[in-house]
Design an enzyme around this catalytic site. Structure first.
Site, PDB file in Angstrom:
ATOM      1  CD  GLU A  35      -2.990  -0.797  -0.065  1.00  0.00           C
ATOM      2  OE1 GLU A  35      -3.228   0.277  -0.538  1.00  0.00           O
ATOM      3  OE2 GLU A  35      -3.630  -1.798  -0.538  1.00  0.00           O
ATOM      4  CE1 TYR A 116      -7.225   2.487   0.175  1.00  0.00           C
ATOM      5  CE2 TYR A 116      -4.924   2.903   0.114  1.00  0.00           C
ATOM      6  CZ  TYR A 116      -6.047   2.067  -0.409  1.00  0.00           C
ATOM      7  OH  TYR A 116      -5.861   1.073  -0.970  1.00  0.00           O
ATOM      8  CG  ASP A 134      -7.761   4.366  -3.358  1.00  0.00           C
ATOM      9  OD1 ASP A 134      -8.980   4.469  -3.757  1.00  0.00           O
ATOM     10  OD2 ASP A 134      -6.739   3.825  -4.136  1.00  0.00           O
TER      11      ASP A 134
END
Length: 230
Positions: A35, A116, A134
């Site tokens: 991520e 997020y 996101d």
């Protein structure tokens, strides 16, 4: 209606999900690394970097013990190097803690981890009932509900769709991501979209207009005059 949307999306995801290296062995550490790398970077670009990074730093303990220069060298070419520095700091935080934090608040406290990424780790690695919105998911939700609201409203919309209590909120978040990269990208392809019949933007022929971006405020020019001393 929310349940119908959720069921349709998960059914589509089960048949069409992308095969990605961080999904084959979904651990908190691998989710964190992927991520962080995916911030402002395309999936195709991230894949080889992720695989190479995990070969060099297979565990969070190995990453924490590494010199920062070694981490930056492995990150070379991926850009936005503050991400690598924060990732290294986060690894040291986890090692100092003795375990990977498993609540949303604790995950959010890690260096470089925003709302997020915390939601992504919590839902995908710990199966918590939380959303992860996101920019791509914001676009999908905006079109689905014909609502170009602020971040808070998008998170609220996502929360109403979560399959809570099933352990599949992580799958749901990833399904929205896959939909956003395939059918509901900026250059959209509504044909074959599992949510087409539920999409308000599609029904009103406003997909191309969604989401509506806020207008930038015009900069006001001010003239300054300096009076010279006589």
């Amino acid at each position: 209606m929310s349940q119908t949307i959720t069921d349709a999306l998960l059914e589509w995801y089960d048949l069409n999900q992308r095969v990605l290296p961080w999904r084959t062995d979904r651990t908190p550490y691998r989710t964190l690394v992927s991520e962080v790398m995916l911030q402002q970077t395309r999936v195709d670009t991230v894949i080889p970097y992720f695989e190479s990074f995990m070969e060099t730093f297979p565990t969070i303990e190995v990453l924490a013990a590494a010199e920062q220069d070694a981490v930056l060298a492995k990150w070379s070419g991926l850009g936005y190097y503050s991400r690598a520095r924060n990732l290294h700091k986060a690894a040291n935080q986890v090692v100092a803690l003795g375990h990977f934090p498993n609540t949303l608040t604790e995950i959010r406290s890690l260096s470089g981890v925003g709302e997020y990424i915390a939601g992504a780790i919590a839902s995908m690695a710990f199966h918590l009932d939380v959303a992860a919105v996101d920019g791509n998911l914001h676009r999908v939700l905006s079109r689905l509900f014909c609502d170009s609201g602020d971040r808070k409203s998008m998170w609220s919309l996502a929360d109403t769709l979560l399959p809570k209590g099933t352990g599949r909120c992580g799958d749901f978040n990833q399904a929205l991501m896959d939909l956003g990269s395939s059918h509901c990208a900026k250059s959209f392809k509504c044909s074959g979209c599992p949510l087409q019949s539920h999409c308000q933007a599609h029904q009103s022929n406003r997909v191309a207009e969604s989401p509506v971006l806020p207008k930038k405020k015009k900069k006001r020019l001010r003239g300054l005059f300096a009076r010279t001393a006589r």
